[in-house]
Design a protein around this motif. Sequence first.
Motif, PDB file in Angstrom:
ATOM      1  N   TRP A 177       0.898  -1.555   0.078  1.00 25.16           N
ATOM      2  CA  TRP A 177      -0.238   0.165  -0.148  1.00 25.16           C
ATOM      3  C   TRP A 177       1.058   1.250  -0.341  1.00 25.16           C
ATOM      4  O   TRP A 177       0.258   2.144  -0.274  1.00 25.16           O
ATOM      5  N   PHE A 178       2.330   1.291  -0.046  1.00 20.59           N
ATOM      6  CA  PHE A 178       3.035   2.467   0.362  1.00 20.59           C
ATOM      7  C   PHE A 178       4.365   2.133  -0.615  1.00 20.59           C
ATOM      8  O   PHE A 178       5.121   1.727  -0.981  1.00 20.59           O
ATOM      9  N   PHE A 179       4.566   3.692  -1.292  1.00 16.77           N
ATOM     10  CA  PHE A 179       5.015   3.748  -2.520  1.00 16.77           C
ATOM     11  C   PHE A 179       6.279   4.945  -1.676  1.00 16.77           C
ATOM     12  O   PHE A 179       5.957   6.541  -2.147  1.00 16.77           O
ATOM     13  N   PRO A 180       6.819   5.020  -1.340  1.00 15.77           N
ATOM     14  CA  PRO A 180       8.311   6.098  -0.257  1.00 15.77           C
ATOM     15  C   PRO A 180       8.795   6.218  -1.872  1.00 15.77           C
ATOM     16  O   PRO A 180      10.152   6.185  -1.572  1.00 15.77           O
ATOM     17  N   THR A 181       8.084   6.689  -2.584  1.00 12.98           N
ATOM     18  CA  THR A 181       9.434   7.323  -4.652  1.00 12.98           C
ATOM     19  C   THR A 181       9.557   9.389  -3.969  1.00 12.98           C
ATOM     20  O   THR A 181      10.080   9.267  -5.064  1.00 12.98           O
ATOM     21  N   GLY A 182       8.838   9.571  -3.137  1.00 18.19           N
ATOM     22  CA  GLY A 182       9.193  11.085  -3.177  1.00 18.19           C
ATOM     23  C   GLY A 182       7.878  11.836  -4.138  1.00 18.19           C
ATOM     24  O   GLY A 182       7.159  11.182  -4.889  1.00 18.19           O
ATOM     25  N   ASN A 183       8.445  13.430  -4.448  1.00 20.53           N
ATOM     26  CA  ASN A 183       7.515  13.406  -4.516  1.00 20.53           C
ATOM     27  C   ASN A 183       8.377  14.993  -5.594  1.00 20.53           C
ATOM     28  O   ASN A 183       8.984  15.586  -5.386  1.00 20.53           O
ATOM     29  N   LEU A 184       8.113  15.214  -6.724  1.00 18.53           N
ATOM     30  CA  LEU A 184       8.724  15.754  -8.028  1.00 18.53           C
ATOM     31  C   LEU A 184       7.592  16.703  -8.155  1.00 18.53           C
ATOM     32  O   LEU A 184       6.776  16.640  -8.883  1.00 18.53           O
ATOM     33  N   GLU A 185       8.152  17.964  -8.388  1.00 13.67           N
ATOM     34  CA  GLU A 185       8.072  19.267  -8.155  1.00 13.67           C
ATOM     35  C   GLU A 185       8.099  20.471  -9.070  1.00 13.67           C
ATOM     36  O   GLU A 185       9.902  20.435  -9.348  1.00 13.67           O
ATOM     37  N   TRP A 186       7.743  20.956  -9.991  1.00 10.25           N
ATOM     38  CA  TRP A 186       8.658  21.982 -10.986  1.00 10.25           C
ATOM     39  C   TRP A 186       7.722  23.141 -11.007  1.00 10.25           C
ATOM     40  O   TRP A 186       6.606  23.042 -10.955  1.00 10.25           O
ATOM     41  N   ALA A 187       8.066  24.430 -11.165  1.00  9.06           N
ATOM     42  CA  ALA A 187       7.744  25.334 -11.397  1.00  9.06           C
ATOM     43  C   ALA A 187       8.497  26.465 -12.888  1.00  9.06           C
ATOM     44  O   ALA A 187       9.035  27.091 -12.606  1.00  9.06           O
ATOM     45  N   VAL A 188       7.528  26.596 -13.688  1.00  9.14           N
ATOM     46  CA  VAL A 188       7.835  27.579 -14.482  1.00  9.14           C
ATOM     47  C   VAL A 188       7.613  29.126 -14.476  1.00  9.14           C
ATOM     48  O   VAL A 188       8.449  29.556 -14.999  1.00  9.14           O
ATOM     49  N   SER A 189       6.823  29.250 -13.954  1.00 10.00           N
ATOM     50  CA  SER A 189       6.857  30.653 -14.403  1.00 10.00           C
ATOM     51  C   SER A 189       7.274  31.286 -12.685  1.00 10.00           C
ATOM     52  O   SER A 189       7.742  31.295 -12.027  1.00 10.00           O
ATOM     53  N   GLU A 190       7.347  32.906 -13.206  1.00 10.27           N
ATOM     54  CA  GLU A 190       8.311  33.809 -12.522  1.00 10.27           C
ATOM     55  C   GLU A 190       7.684  33.235 -11.026  1.00 10.27           C
ATOM     56  O   GLU A 190       8.050  33.216  -9.940  1.00 10.27           O
ATOM     57  N   ASP A 191       6.752  34.010 -10.696  1.00 14.12           N
ATOM     58  CA  ASP A 191       5.465  33.736  -9.566  1.00 14.12           C
ATOM     59  C   ASP A 191       5.633  32.465  -9.104  1.00 14.12           C
ATOM     60  O   ASP A 191       6.161  31.920  -7.769  1.00 14.12           O
ATOM     61  N   ASP A 192       5.252  31.508  -9.417  1.00 15.60           N
ATOM     62  CA  ASP A 192       5.241  29.924  -9.181  1.00 15.60           C
ATOM     63  C   ASP A 192       6.828  29.871  -8.994  1.00 15.60           C
ATOM     64  O   ASP A 192       7.698  28.928  -7.919  1.00 15.60           O
ATOM     65  N   ARG A 193       8.565  29.487  -9.357  1.00 14.72           N
ATOM     66  CA  ARG A 193       9.456  29.508  -9.169  1.00 14.72           C
ATOM     67  C   ARG A 193       9.838  30.369  -7.799  1.00 14.72           C
ATOM     68  O   ARG A 193      10.971  30.193  -6.653  1.00 14.72           O
ATOM     69  N   SER A 194       9.433  31.479  -7.768  1.00 15.64           N
ATOM     70  CA  SER A 194       9.522  32.092  -6.658  1.00 15.64           C
ATOM     71  C   SER A 194       8.723  31.695  -4.791  1.00 15.64           C
ATOM     72  O   SER A 194       9.145  31.859  -4.401  1.00 15.64           O
ATOM     73  N   ALA A 195       7.161  31.697  -5.139  1.00 18.21           N
ATOM     74  CA  ALA A 195       6.703  30.825  -4.598  1.00 18.21           C
ATOM     75  C   ALA A 195       7.899  28.646  -4.130  1.00 18.21           C
ATOM     76  O   ALA A 195       8.212  29.182  -2.369  1.00 18.21           O
ATOM     77  N   LEU A 196       7.761  28.620  -4.689  1.00 17.74           N
ATOM     78  CA  LEU A 196       8.722  27.845  -5.051  1.00 17.74           C
ATOM     79  C   LEU A 196      10.345  27.548  -3.997  1.00 17.74           C
ATOM     80  O   LEU A 196      10.525  26.709  -2.766  1.00 17.74           O
ATOM     81  N   ALA A 197      10.669  29.057  -4.641  1.00 15.39           N
ATOM     82  CA  ALA A 197      12.231  28.791  -3.418  1.00 15.39           C
ATOM     83  C   ALA A 197      11.912  29.371  -2.108  1.00 15.39           C
ATOM     84  O   ALA A 197      12.579  29.105  -1.480  1.00 15.39           O
ATOM     85  N   ARG A 198      10.791  29.620  -1.996  1.00 19.21           N
ATOM     86  CA  ARG A 198      10.294  30.466  -0.469  1.00 19.21           C
ATOM     87  C   ARG A 198      10.343  28.723  -0.222  1.00 19.21           C
ATOM     88  O   ARG A 198      10.525  29.119   1.236  1.00 19.21           O
ATOM     89  N   ARG A 199       9.379  27.862  -0.545  1.00 24.05           N
ATOM     90  CA  ARG A 199       9.686  26.488   0.103  1.00 24.05           C
ATOM     91  C   ARG A 199      10.424  26.277   0.514  1.00 24.05           C
ATOM     92  O   ARG A 199      10.636  25.685   1.622  1.00 24.05           O
ATOM     93  N   ILE A 200      11.765  26.109  -0.325  1.00 20.33           N
ATOM     94  CA  ILE A 200      12.878  25.294   0.200  1.00 20.33           C
ATOM     95  C   ILE A 200      13.317  25.648   0.983  1.00 20.33           C
ATOM     96  O   ILE A 200      14.284  25.497   1.441  1.00 20.33           O
ATOM     97  N   ASP A 201      13.797  27.244   1.160  1.00 20.60           N
ATOM     98  CA  ASP A 201      14.238  28.152   2.415  1.00 20.60           C
ATOM     99  C   ASP A 201      13.404  28.040   3.575  1.00 20.60           C
ATOM    100  O   ASP A 201      14.038  27.382   4.554  1.00 20.60           O
TER     101      ASP A 201
END
Length: 382
Positions: free
Chosen positions: A74-98
């Motif tokens: 029942w369990f798949f520990p393969t992670g979550n792959l995410e990406w961001a294309v637009s400037e706004d989404d890249r900025s939001a992703l950068a804040r989440r990484i920080d």
Amino acid sequence: MVIGAGVVGAAVAAGLTRRGADVTVLEARRPGSGTTTTSFAWINAGNKNPDSYYRLNHAGVHAHHEFAGDGAPWFFPTGNLEWAVSEDDRSALARRIDKAHERDYPVQRLTAEQAAALEPDLIGQPAGTEYVLFPTEAHTYPALLLARLLGEAKDGGATIISPAQVTAVEDRAGTMSVETADSARHTADIVISCAGRWTEQVAELAGAYAPMLDPDLAGSATVGFLATTALVPTRLSRVLTAPDLNVRPDGAGRLLLQTLDLDRLADPTAPPALDSAIAKEMVGRLPGVLRTTEGAAIEKMQVGQRALPADGLTIAGFADTAARFYVVATHSGITLAPLLADLVAAEVHGDEAALLGDFRPTRFADATAPRAPSAARRPGEQ
């Protein structure tokens, strides 16, 4: 006595039987018929706030890994792959990484080549796209997780009664009495409500207050579309969270799709048809994410209804002064279930869990209207 046999109720029942408790589970419909089997079932913590809620969910992620051990169907520990294309989404992703770095939450920046090595059928994105992997995140097949937990509870001696619609909960001189729609009466030392999106109504039967957001309100934070494809000949091994589509494997070559920006159109009283504009829009986004998905067909459309406490945060604790009626309700039921199995069982046996300290139902005691969370628009949001 546990009210509700969704994934949270099954987990709590299993945790109680591990401690030798004599457990009865009352389920109004059938096990898993509420929110459990209409969940994207992504096990994550990285974007959960405030910090106490993050810590609870992070512990939940670890609990899943421990519960599954070296492997589980029942369990798949393969992670979550995410990406961001637009400037706004890249900025939001950068804040989440920080933020993830501040919290020591595992996250890895990837190049486009590294992302493609993880998922060979990934569609190439424009130059400048930011890719990240959250390696400890996972997904589960909720029906199989439920079966595992409920099976453990039954193996431990729990009695499952279904259907059993609870109509009354009373404290009769120190003995809890629970009546069901068939006029049967059951007694217990402690009653634990794990009623999901029906939590508020069950709590009211016991004279307690555990406010929940309306699970039937169209376009609200409590509802969202889920689409299951027919077999698709594409390779995918993990959760993908793309700018306009979340997707994960759903077994037997099928994919489960989620489109957070469209959830404002979701109405649980009117699930879309397989050939509806919503279904076509959801599956139409898939070829922009994965190769060999052109012409994919939708096999099932659902409007999921989330069990969402009124302030968006987990409820866990005794809701009465006699400590005989305990309430558990959470939006993060899939992520938290294996953890709650141990924490709730411990609390029922007198061992207070520090992780649950900020989530007591007593925070609603003054009946002040809590903040109603908005619907999620980015991956991992409430």
